[in-house]
Design a protein around this motif. Structure first.
Motif, PDB file in Angstrom:
ATOM      1  N   GLN A  27      83.346 -12.854  55.165  1.00 17.79           N
ATOM      2  CA  GLN A  27      83.837 -14.169  54.760  1.00 17.79           C
ATOM      3  C   GLN A  27      84.652 -14.840  55.875  1.00 17.79           C
ATOM      4  N   LYS A  28      85.359 -14.031  56.658  1.00 16.72           N
ATOM      5  CA  LYS A  28      86.154 -14.596  57.746  1.00 16.72           C
ATOM      6  C   LYS A  28      85.270 -15.134  58.870  1.00 16.72           C
ATOM      7  N   TYR A  29      84.117 -14.506  59.066  1.00 19.63           N
ATOM      8  CA  TYR A  29      83.179 -14.987  60.084  1.00 19.63           C
ATOM      9  C   TYR A  29      82.733 -16.410  59.758  1.00 19.63           C
ATOM     10  N   LEU A  30      82.507 -16.678  58.490  1.00 15.86           N
ATOM     11  CA  LEU A  30      82.057 -18.009  58.079  1.00 15.86           C
ATOM     12  C   LEU A  30      83.147 -19.057  58.276  1.00 15.86           C
ATOM     13  N   SER A  31      84.406 -18.630  58.331  1.00 11.57           N
ATOM     14  CA  SER A  31      85.502 -19.577  58.570  1.00 11.57           C
ATOM     15  C   SER A  31      86.052 -19.466  59.983  1.00 11.57           C
ATOM     16  N   LEU A  45      78.654  -7.816  57.728  1.00  6.39           N
ATOM     17  CA  LEU A  45      77.611  -8.510  58.470  1.00  6.39           C
ATOM     18  C   LEU A  45      78.036  -9.914  58.876  1.00  6.39           C
ATOM     19  N   HIS A  46      77.682 -10.307  60.083  1.00  3.25           N
ATOM     20  CA  HIS A  46      77.892 -11.666  60.562  1.00  3.25           C
ATOM     21  C   HIS A  46      76.564 -12.415  60.438  1.00  3.25           C
ATOM     22  N   LEU A  47      76.416 -13.138  59.345  1.00  8.66           N
ATOM     23  CA  LEU A  47      75.190 -13.880  59.070  1.00  8.66           C
ATOM     24  C   LEU A  47      75.515 -15.194  58.383  1.00  8.66           C
ATOM     25  N   CYS A  48      74.650 -16.170  58.584  1.00  6.71           N
ATOM     26  CA  CYS A  48      74.772 -17.454  57.899  1.00  6.71           C
ATOM     27  C   CYS A  48      74.422 -17.258  56.414  1.00  6.71           C
ATOM     28  N   ARG A  49      75.307 -17.672  55.546  1.00  2.89           N
ATOM     29  CA  ARG A  49      75.079 -17.541  54.107  1.00  2.89           C
ATOM     30  C   ARG A  49      73.795 -18.254  53.679  1.00  2.89           C
ATOM     31  N   TYR A  50      73.555 -19.441  54.242  1.00  9.15           N
ATOM     32  CA  TYR A  50      72.398 -20.230  53.821  1.00  9.15           C
ATOM     33  C   TYR A  50      71.097 -19.664  54.388  1.00  9.15           C
ATOM     34  N   GLU A  57      70.458 -25.935  66.383  1.00 10.21           N
ATOM     35  CA  GLU A  57      70.789 -24.534  66.149  1.00 10.21           C
ATOM     36  C   GLU A  57      71.989 -24.408  65.214  1.00 10.21           C
ATOM     37  N   CYS A  58      71.895 -23.462  64.268  1.00  7.71           N
ATOM     38  CA  CYS A  58      73.021 -23.176  63.355  1.00  7.71           C
ATOM     39  C   CYS A  58      74.114 -22.462  64.139  1.00  7.71           C
ATOM     40  N   ARG A  59      75.351 -22.782  63.854  1.00  3.34           N
ATOM     41  CA  ARG A  59      76.470 -22.156  64.553  1.00  3.34           C
ATOM     42  C   ARG A  59      76.678 -20.715  64.110  1.00  3.34           C
ATOM     43  N   SER A 119      71.499  -8.410  65.441  1.00  3.26           N
ATOM     44  CA  SER A 119      72.393  -8.768  66.548  1.00  3.26           C
ATOM     45  C   SER A 119      73.222  -7.557  66.966  1.00  3.26           C
ATOM     46  N   ASP A 120      73.932  -7.696  68.093  1.00  6.45           N
ATOM     47  CA  ASP A 120      74.754  -6.588  68.586  1.00  6.45           C
ATOM     48  C   ASP A 120      75.813  -6.170  67.561  1.00  6.45           C
ATOM     49  N   HIS A 121      76.296  -7.123  66.759  1.00 10.41           N
ATOM     50  CA  HIS A 121      77.295  -6.792  65.733  1.00 10.41           C
ATOM     51  C   HIS A 121      76.644  -6.172  64.504  1.00 10.41           C
ATOM     52  N   ASN A 122      75.493  -6.694  64.072  1.00 14.25           N
ATOM     53  CA  ASN A 122      74.891  -6.278  62.806  1.00 14.25           C
ATOM     54  C   ASN A 122      74.112  -4.963  62.889  1.00 14.25           C
ATOM     55  N   SER A 123      73.423  -4.738  63.994  1.00 15.82           N
ATOM     56  CA  SER A 123      72.561  -3.553  64.095  1.00 15.82           C
ATOM     57  C   SER A 123      73.286  -2.230  63.861  1.00 15.82           C
ATOM     58  N   PRO A 124      74.457  -1.983  64.496  1.00 12.04           N
ATOM     59  CA  PRO A 124      75.154  -0.708  64.236  1.00 12.04           C
ATOM     60  C   PRO A 124      75.536  -0.536  62.768  1.00 12.04           C
ATOM     61  N   LEU A 125      75.890  -1.633  62.107  1.00  7.36           N
ATOM     62  CA  LEU A 125      76.260  -1.560  60.692  1.00  7.36           C
ATOM     63  C   LEU A 125      75.056  -1.178  59.832  1.00  7.36           C
TER      64      LEU A 125
END
Length: 435
Positions: free
Chosen positions: A76-80, A89-94, A108-110, A117-123
């Motif tokens: 949730q903090k990533y989205l803000s 996970l760091h992903l766009c909700r939409y 491009e979506c921000r 991604s480098d952040h999501n794959s290990p998770l």
């Protein structure tokens, strides 16, 4: 020994099938996994919730449903833009909703649209989810994360009008769906006055909020799986706590005390008794005749049905082929003692001779259990899975999921029942007059 490959295979099968499957169906889909290994994984791995199947669905008593779950969430903090590193996970909700208005090649979506991604794959690797397809992962996230799901309108589910008591009707920003259907407990099918699918008005509202048309179609099933997972987390199950047709906390206590300030606008039921028996007929819930006698019969745990000319089955909560329900005031352990017309629930176990004995009361050998009805009611309402108790020199475990008490030494079991204490109309009038 690691079962990561097997866990991944079972997870993929569940997500490909909509997030949940019958246990036997799931087993048949896993031809490469030995039967003993399969059952060990499903019963012990936290990835899977195993719940008894609802009786009205025609399942055998031992048939269960397996639901896929995960503790992984969208950050949730990533989205803000306030996340400084986390385990979500760091992903766009939409993008998860399937309808992000920003598309590659245009603007491009921000926020990230890359599940690897480098952040999501290990998770994903750590959670044994890296082999899921994008659609399978998104379905798993949706049915596990309440924050991602649009809220079902509670006001729509009250009253007898087409839109319940929802004053917004077509402009409501919450989903208009039958809550009983969402919970897998609606008896009425096509005859239900509430919607079991999302209509065009709801579809347009949800698409404006970023949900794709494909996801909107799947939402009713996702809601059902989400509800199953809540039951699993609470140590509850549809078959043990809801299939008996009992609705607790529906009757207004303040009305019984002659003090409801909301009057006609009150969301609870105004009735002159702390219980109300109704039958579903021609699209409406109608009061049953002789409900006081039905209540008296129901309060006796030895009765499986009422004793009137057209008996009500307390096992299936039906009269003939028609569904029956019992409305009730809130449990007495939930309110202060001066609320005298709350419902006092009593808990019983069945002896070998067929006699029902209340917990905390002496049996035929003058032995008592270490817990009382009040203890069990408090544990039940606090969402505990089980209670350990002692009678004589033996220890037992009472599980709320199947309503059985088991001997911890030899695993023999006794049926458990929860029934209210009978309050006669005369006693109700006396108690009401006090206030």
């Amino acid at each position: 020994m690691s079962y990561s490959t097997e866990v991944m295979l079972i997870t993929k099968a569940l997500c490909a099938a909509g997030g949940a499957m019958r246990l036997s169906q799931l087993y048949r889909s896993q031809s490469t996994i030995a039967e003993q290994t399969f059952h060990f994984i499903v019963e012990n791995c936290p990835r899977f919730a195993l719940l008894p199947g609802p009786s009205q669905d025609g399942l055998k008593e031992d048939e269960c449903t397996v639901v896929a779950r995960t503790s992984l969430r969208l950050c949730q903090k990533y989205l803000s833009d306030n996340c400084a590193g986390c385990q979500d996970l760091h992903l766009c909700r939409y993008y998860v909703y399937g309808n992000c208005k920003f598309t590659p090649g245009r603007i491009e979506c921000r926020y990230s649209h890359n599940i690897h991604s480098d952040h999501n794959s290990p998770l994903l690797r750590e959670c044994t989810l890296c082999d899921l397809s994008q659609d399978q992962l998104f379905l798993l996230l949706l049915q596990n994360d309440q924050a991602l799901l649009p809220e079902v309108c509670s006001h729509y589910n009250k009253g007898l009008q087409q839109h319940g008591i929802c004053s917004f009707r077509e402009t409501c920003t919450k989903v208009h769906l039958c809550l009983h259907f969402v919970q897998g407990l609606c008896f009425f099918g096509r005859k239900c006055i509430r919607q079991h699918s999302i209509d065009e008005t709801g579809r347009c509202m949800l698409m404006e909020r970023g949900l794709s048309d494909g996801l909107i179609t799947k939402l009713p099933i996702i809601y059902q799986n989400s509800h199953r997972l809540k039951l699993a987390a609470a140590g509850d199950s549809p078959s043990s706590s809801h299939s008996d047709g009992i609705c607790t906390g529906d009757i207004c206590l303040h009305f019984l005390r002659n003090s409801c300030r909301f009057q006609e606008t009150c969301e609870l039921v105004h009735f002159h008794l702390p219980y109300r028996w109704q039958i579903f007929n021609d699209g409406s819930w109608l009061d049953l005749q002789q409900m006081e006698q039905i209540e008296e019969d129901y309060c006796d745990p030895s009765n499986c049905q009422s004793f009137d000319l057209e008996p009500v089955s307390f096992i299936t909560m039906t009269r003939g082929s028609q569904p029956v329900r019992r409305l009730s005031t809130i449990s007495s352990v939930k309110r202060p003692l001066h609320y005298t017309l709350t419902t006092k629930w009593l808990w019983y176990y069945k002896q070998e001779q067929g006699k029902w004995v209340q917990y905390g009361e002496p049996d035929d050998k003058n032995r008592t259990t270490s817990v009382t009805s009040k203890d069990l009611e408090e544990a039940y309402l606090s969402n505990k899975t089980e209670v350990v108790l002692v009678k004589g020199h033996r220890e037992y475990t009472l599980t709320f999921t199947d309503m059985y008490q088991r001997n911890n030494k030899n695993n023999t079991k006794r049926k458990v029942l929860r029934r209210p204490r009978y309050v006669s109309p005369t006693e109700v009038r006396r108690l009401r007059s006090i206030h």
